[in-house]
Design a protein around this motif. Sequence first.
Motif, short mmCIF file in Angstrom:
data_model
loop_
_atom_site.label_atom_id
_atom_site.label_comp_id
_atom_site.label_asym_id
_atom_site.label_seq_id
_atom_site.Cartn_x
_atom_site.Cartn_y
_atom_site.Cartn_z
N VAL A 37 37.69 44.15 29.69
CA VAL A 37 38.80 43.52 30.41
C VAL A 37 39.63 44.57 31.15
O VAL A 37 40.03 44.37 32.30
CB VAL A 37 39.68 42.71 29.43
CG1 VAL A 37 40.98 42.27 30.11
CG2 VAL A 37 38.92 41.50 28.92
N PHE A 38 39.88 45.71 30.50
CA PHE A 38 40.62 46.79 31.18
C PHE A 38 39.86 47.24 32.43
O PHE A 38 40.47 47.46 33.48
CB PHE A 38 40.81 47.97 30.24
CG PHE A 38 41.83 47.74 29.15
CD1 PHE A 38 42.60 46.60 29.12
CD2 PHE A 38 42.00 48.68 28.14
CE1 PHE A 38 43.54 46.38 28.12
CE2 PHE A 38 42.93 48.48 27.14
CZ PHE A 38 43.70 47.33 27.12
N PHE A 39 38.54 47.39 32.32
CA PHE A 39 37.74 47.76 33.49
C PHE A 39 37.82 46.68 34.57
O PHE A 39 37.97 46.98 35.76
CB PHE A 39 36.28 47.97 33.08
CG PHE A 39 35.30 47.90 34.20
CD1 PHE A 39 35.21 48.94 35.13
CD2 PHE A 39 34.48 46.79 34.37
CE1 PHE A 39 34.32 48.87 36.19
CE2 PHE A 39 33.59 46.72 35.42
CZ PHE A 39 33.51 47.76 36.33
N SER A 40 37.76 45.41 34.16
CA SER A 40 37.72 44.31 35.12
C SER A 40 39.05 44.11 35.84
O SER A 40 39.07 43.54 36.94
CB SER A 40 37.33 43.00 34.40
OG SER A 40 36.09 43.14 33.75
N THR A 41 40.15 44.53 35.23
CA THR A 41 41.46 44.33 35.82
C THR A 41 42.08 45.63 36.33
O THR A 41 43.22 45.62 36.80
CB THR A 41 42.42 43.71 34.79
OG1 THR A 41 42.50 44.55 33.63
CG2 THR A 41 41.96 42.33 34.38
N PHE A 42 41.34 46.73 36.26
CA PHE A 42 41.86 48.02 36.73
C PHE A 42 42.44 47.87 38.13
O PHE A 42 41.95 47.05 38.93
CB PHE A 42 40.72 49.04 36.71
CG PHE A 42 41.18 50.46 36.90
CD1 PHE A 42 41.95 51.07 35.93
CD2 PHE A 42 40.84 51.18 38.04
CE1 PHE A 42 42.38 52.39 36.10
CE2 PHE A 42 41.27 52.49 38.22
CZ PHE A 42 42.03 53.10 37.24
N PRO A 43 43.51 48.60 38.46
CA PRO A 43 44.20 48.39 39.74
C PRO A 43 43.31 48.40 40.97
O PRO A 43 43.61 47.70 41.95
CB PRO A 43 45.21 49.54 39.77
CG PRO A 43 45.54 49.76 38.33
CD PRO A 43 44.25 49.54 37.58
N VAL A 44 42.21 49.18 40.97
CA VAL A 44 41.34 49.19 42.14
C VAL A 44 40.09 48.33 41.93
O VAL A 44 39.18 48.36 42.76
CB VAL A 44 40.92 50.63 42.52
CG1 VAL A 44 42.13 51.44 42.91
CG2 VAL A 44 40.16 51.31 41.39
N SER A 45 40.04 47.55 40.84
CA SER A 45 38.87 46.70 40.59
C SER A 45 38.62 45.65 41.67
O SER A 45 37.48 45.18 41.78
CB SER A 45 38.98 46.02 39.22
OG SER A 45 40.10 45.15 39.17
N PRO A 46 39.61 45.24 42.50
CA PRO A 46 39.27 44.31 43.59
C PRO A 46 38.18 44.82 44.51
O PRO A 46 37.51 44.03 45.17
CB PRO A 46 40.61 44.17 44.33
CG PRO A 46 41.64 44.35 43.27
CD PRO A 46 41.07 45.42 42.37
N VAL A 47 37.95 46.15 44.54
CA VAL A 47 36.90 46.68 45.40
C VAL A 47 35.52 46.22 44.93
O VAL A 47 34.54 46.28 45.70
CB VAL A 47 36.98 48.22 45.45
CG1 VAL A 47 36.35 48.86 44.22
CG2 VAL A 47 36.33 48.77 46.72
N LEU A 48 35.43 45.73 43.69
CA LEU A 48 34.14 45.27 43.18
C LEU A 48 33.72 43.93 43.78
O LEU A 48 32.58 43.52 43.58
CB LEU A 48 34.21 45.14 41.65
CG LEU A 48 34.56 46.41 40.88
CD1 LEU A 48 34.72 46.12 39.40
CD2 LEU A 48 33.49 47.49 41.10
N GLN A 49 34.60 43.26 44.52
CA GLN A 49 34.24 41.97 45.11
C GLN A 49 34.28 42.01 46.64
O GLN A 49 34.23 40.98 47.29
CB GLN A 49 35.17 40.88 44.59
CG GLN A 49 36.62 41.01 44.98
CD GLN A 49 37.51 40.13 44.12
OE1 GLN A 49 37.80 40.44 42.96
NE2 GLN A 49 37.97 39.03 44.69
N VAL A 50 34.35 43.21 47.20
CA VAL A 50 34.30 43.37 48.65
C VAL A 50 33.02 44.11 49.02
O VAL A 50 32.38 44.71 48.15
CB VAL A 50 35.54 44.14 49.17
CG1 VAL A 50 36.83 43.45 48.70
CG2 VAL A 50 35.52 45.59 48.72
#
Length: 428
Positions: free
Chosen positions: A174-187
């Motif tokens: 969960v920490f990995f999935s919500t990390f501040p720059v984790s939105p880059v994983l869906q672009v």
Amino acid sequence: MDNGSMDNGPMHALSVAPVGLNAALWTRLASAGTRVSRWPWWVQVGGLYLAARLVSAWIFMAAALHQGVNPWFPAKPDYWSFVNIWDARWYGEALQNGYPDVLPTDAAGNVQENAWAFYALFPMLGRVLAGATGMQPALALTLIAMVCGLGTALVAYSLFRHRATHTTALWGTVFFSTFPVSPVLQVPYAESLNLLLLAAALLLVVQRRYLSAMPVVVLMCLSRPTGVPFAAMAGLLFLYRLWHWRAAGSPRGAAAPAGSGLWSLAGLTVVSGIGALLWPAIAWAVTGDIQAYTKTETVWRGHDLVPFKPWFDTGILLFGPVLGVLAPFVFVALFVLFMMSRPVAALGTELRLWCSCYMGYLLIFLHPQTSTFRMLLPLFPLALSAALLSRSRAYRGTVVVMFLLLQIVWIVWLWAWAPLPGGGDYPP
């Protein structure tokens, strides 16, 4: 293993009802938590990861409503247009037009920005998917990124389970999935593909399946520049295992037994080193310029690559001529102390070596800037250390809330485009 934990639910957040909470509501929440805890681990991980990505999508859409005039599209774009900017355009260029045979230069002969800075595996997969389905290239790249991000969460959880209980490993994911720059994983960036291959390679190394890791590492080396630190990690791990084997009483001249895995690990080190050179070698073969990749990569820096120097330059810029020179040394000292802490030590030799080698790679080659935040994602094993720091539900929940708030900062500050006084904008 973190076997001392008594938490059995997916997040173990429903054990004691807070004062004042409606009893009926609490009963329903507790019942829901119990049902979720019985789901297969991959359903729990996948559901939490997708929930995190939905939150990130909502932040993207909210930020897009405030996006003004920019270089790519009209103001207030839709979600799909908004996520297909910055480096996503370069991956789209590589997908549709390939890589230039001749490096583009200006009138003075200086190399200009071009697709060679962006590794080929991600756009190649996008081309295959777009060709097979007829979907738009940008959509194909976005879909691949999203699927790879989900795969990374699943593999990361499996990796974390080697060092922690189910609940703690789930919190680390969960920490990995919500990390501040984790939105880059869906672009449409290659980060999610690279992290999937990296996590798979690390899992195989932890399992000592070094031969199986070799093809994964080669693919990883063609997705993003993580081959050099991985080769360093494999080489140091080989020396560590060799030292332990000899310390156990094995004679110096004796060959390592076949079952020890030492020679397979040595082979993985060699393959990783070769893999790290593959993309620069391909750029050389196509363009005829042995420095094609490095010349292109340094265009974005504005100057040639000098190891370590950018950190001192940035330190002086931020803290002045005296403290700025000391800042990199202070940073290294703090990182060493951090790597020696108990939660990080619990990661085990392989993951600690990876994090140390990757940070060393960044210190040698990285030009620190706003993109540095995104480049910290390969340190994802430290998410498990953050979960191991405390079993307190208040602490773990606070970390998630803080990360989600910082996602807003990252997207609004760096992903959304706003012109700087001197032109351009800070890259995400």
